[in-house]
Design a protein around this motif. Structure first.
Motif, PDB file in Angstrom:
ATOM      1  N   ARG A 120      -2.052-107.338 -11.641  1.00  0.00           N
ATOM      2  CA  ARG A 120      -3.434-106.987 -11.988  1.00  0.00           C
ATOM      3  C   ARG A 120      -3.746-107.286 -13.453  1.00  0.00           C
ATOM      4  O   ARG A 120      -4.847-107.735 -13.781  1.00  0.00           O
ATOM      5  CB  ARG A 120      -3.699-105.513 -11.671  1.00  0.00           C
ATOM      6  N   LEU A 121      -2.794-107.048 -14.321  1.00  0.00           N
ATOM      7  CA  LEU A 121      -3.023-107.336 -15.736  1.00  0.00           C
ATOM      8  C   LEU A 121      -3.138-108.839 -15.966  1.00  0.00           C
ATOM      9  O   LEU A 121      -3.986-109.300 -16.746  1.00  0.00           O
ATOM     10  CB  LEU A 121      -1.904-106.756 -16.593  1.00  0.00           C
ATOM     11  N   GLU A 122      -2.297-109.613 -15.302  1.00  0.00           N
ATOM     12  CA  GLU A 122      -2.397-111.066 -15.435  1.00  0.00           C
ATOM     13  C   GLU A 122      -3.776-111.550 -14.996  1.00  0.00           C
ATOM     14  O   GLU A 122      -4.390-112.403 -15.658  1.00  0.00           O
ATOM     15  CB  GLU A 122      -1.322-111.768 -14.601  1.00  0.00           C
ATOM     16  N   ALA A 172     -10.674-104.580 -17.594  1.00  0.00           N
ATOM     17  CA  ALA A 172      -9.499-103.711 -17.510  1.00  0.00           C
ATOM     18  C   ALA A 172      -9.836-102.399 -16.826  1.00  0.00           C
ATOM     19  O   ALA A 172      -9.034-101.859 -16.045  1.00  0.00           O
ATOM     20  CB  ALA A 172      -8.941-103.453 -18.906  1.00  0.00           C
ATOM     21  N   ALA A 173     -11.046-101.871 -17.076  1.00  0.00           N
ATOM     22  CA  ALA A 173     -11.448-100.590 -16.472  1.00  0.00           C
ATOM     23  C   ALA A 173     -11.596-100.709 -14.954  1.00  0.00           C
ATOM     24  O   ALA A 173     -11.188 -99.809 -14.217  1.00  0.00           O
ATOM     25  CB  ALA A 173     -12.758-100.120 -17.090  1.00  0.00           C
ATOM     26  N   GLN A 181      -8.225 -99.091  -9.815  1.00  0.00           N
ATOM     27  CA  GLN A 181      -7.469 -99.392  -8.602  1.00  0.00           C
ATOM     28  C   GLN A 181      -5.962 -99.227  -8.758  1.00  0.00           C
ATOM     29  O   GLN A 181      -5.239 -99.257  -7.766  1.00  0.00           O
ATOM     30  CB  GLN A 181      -7.733-100.860  -8.180  1.00  0.00           C
ATOM     31  N   ASP A 182      -5.505 -99.083 -10.008  1.00  0.00           N
ATOM     32  CA  ASP A 182      -4.072 -99.175 -10.247  1.00  0.00           C
ATOM     33  C   ASP A 182      -3.671 -98.248 -11.391  1.00  0.00           C
ATOM     34  O   ASP A 182      -4.211 -98.340 -12.490  1.00  0.00           O
ATOM     35  CB  ASP A 182      -3.723-100.631 -10.584  1.00  0.00           C
ATOM     36  N   ALA A 202      -2.878 -96.433 -17.144  1.00  0.00           N
ATOM     37  CA  ALA A 202      -2.068 -95.952 -18.262  1.00  0.00           C
ATOM     38  C   ALA A 202      -2.187 -96.890 -19.465  1.00  0.00           C
ATOM     39  O   ALA A 202      -2.286 -96.449 -20.615  1.00  0.00           O
ATOM     40  CB  ALA A 202      -0.611 -95.829 -17.826  1.00  0.00           C
ATOM     41  N   LEU A 203      -2.210 -98.179 -19.198  1.00  0.00           N
ATOM     42  CA  LEU A 203      -2.344 -99.160 -20.273  1.00  0.00           C
ATOM     43  C   LEU A 203      -3.698 -99.025 -20.966  1.00  0.00           C
ATOM     44  O   LEU A 203      -3.788 -99.035 -22.201  1.00  0.00           O
ATOM     45  CB  LEU A 203      -2.198-100.568 -19.691  1.00  0.00           C
TER      46      LEU A 203
END
Length: 229
Positions: free
Chosen positions: A148-150, A190-191, A196-197, A202-203
């Motif tokens: 997801r971050l990628e 990111a939000a 969803q994750d 946390a990040l």
């Protein structure tokens, strides 16, 4: 009084001069509209001498593109100090400095110029995107990004490219506003992923906790909350 005698350049020095001249011309006009004759004239040498160093405009374009891509990739380098929002804003300012200085060349690169279809050119473009991706992960303190971050980071890099291209076509929105907007776009992407994750949540919480009042991320949160009331 000077004699007017030109200093003879070495092979590599002349190559670098031609690359610099070509990059300057490509930065002001589409590479399709720049001829070898113009490059030779600007460098103060003959057309055949340009071909002595480069077999054609495509090879010179690719060499200029290599220098430009190295420059553009370096704009994403930022010391890992201070709030993330402020760091990304400095990155965007340097990014738009490049776009501002090399507008036609940047547009030709992203939309396709004389090197369309060239594997070398495509590889250079990909290398800039990858360098930007690695740098953004370093800002986040992440070595290997979860899926997801990628997706968030690569989507944001693509958004920055398309936003810059649209801005170049008339510059109808103040540049400074777009720089802040793109930083806030990163937080928004990111939000959505964080909703969803939990790992993404946390990040994002960690980044938001470091944000000062008036920072680009907290400013976005304040405005969104105001819209909801």
């Amino acid at each position: 009084m000077g004699t007017g005698v030109r200093r003879r350049m070495g092979v590599e020095e002349r190559r670098q001069q031609l690359i610099g001249v070509a990059l300057d011309l490509f930065s002001r006009r589409s590479p399709d509209d720049v001829s070898i004759d113009e490059i030779a004239s600007a460098a103060g040498i003959s057309r055949p001498l340009v071909y002595h160093y480069f077999p054609g405009k495509l090879s010179l374009y690719e060499a200029a593109l290599q220098r430009a891509s190295d420059d553009l990739a370096s704009r994403f380098v930022e010391p890992p100090d201070g709030p993330l929002g402020a760091r990304l804003l400095r990155v965007m300012r340097r990014y738009f400095d490049f776009v501002d200085e090399h507008g036609p060349g940047f547009a030709a690169l992203m939309r396709g110029g004389p090197a369309v279809g060239s594997s070398a050119t495509n590889a250079l473009i990909d290398s800039v995107r990858q360098a930007a991706y690695v740098q953004i992960l370093s800002h986040l303190g992440v070595e290997k990004a979860p899926a997801r971050l990628e997706l968030v980071v690569r989507s944001w890099i693509s958004l920055a490219e398309s936003t810059a291209l649209i801005w170049l076509d008339g510059r109808r929105i103040p540049r400074a506003e777009l720089e802040v907007q793109l930083v806030q776009d990163f937080a928004a992407l990111a939000a959505v992923s964080a909703a969803q994750d939990e790992e993404m949540a946390a990040l994002l919480r960690g980044a938001l906790h470091q944000e000062p009042a008036g920072g680009p991320f907290t400013d976005l949160v304040t405005k969104l909350l105001a819209l909801a009331t």
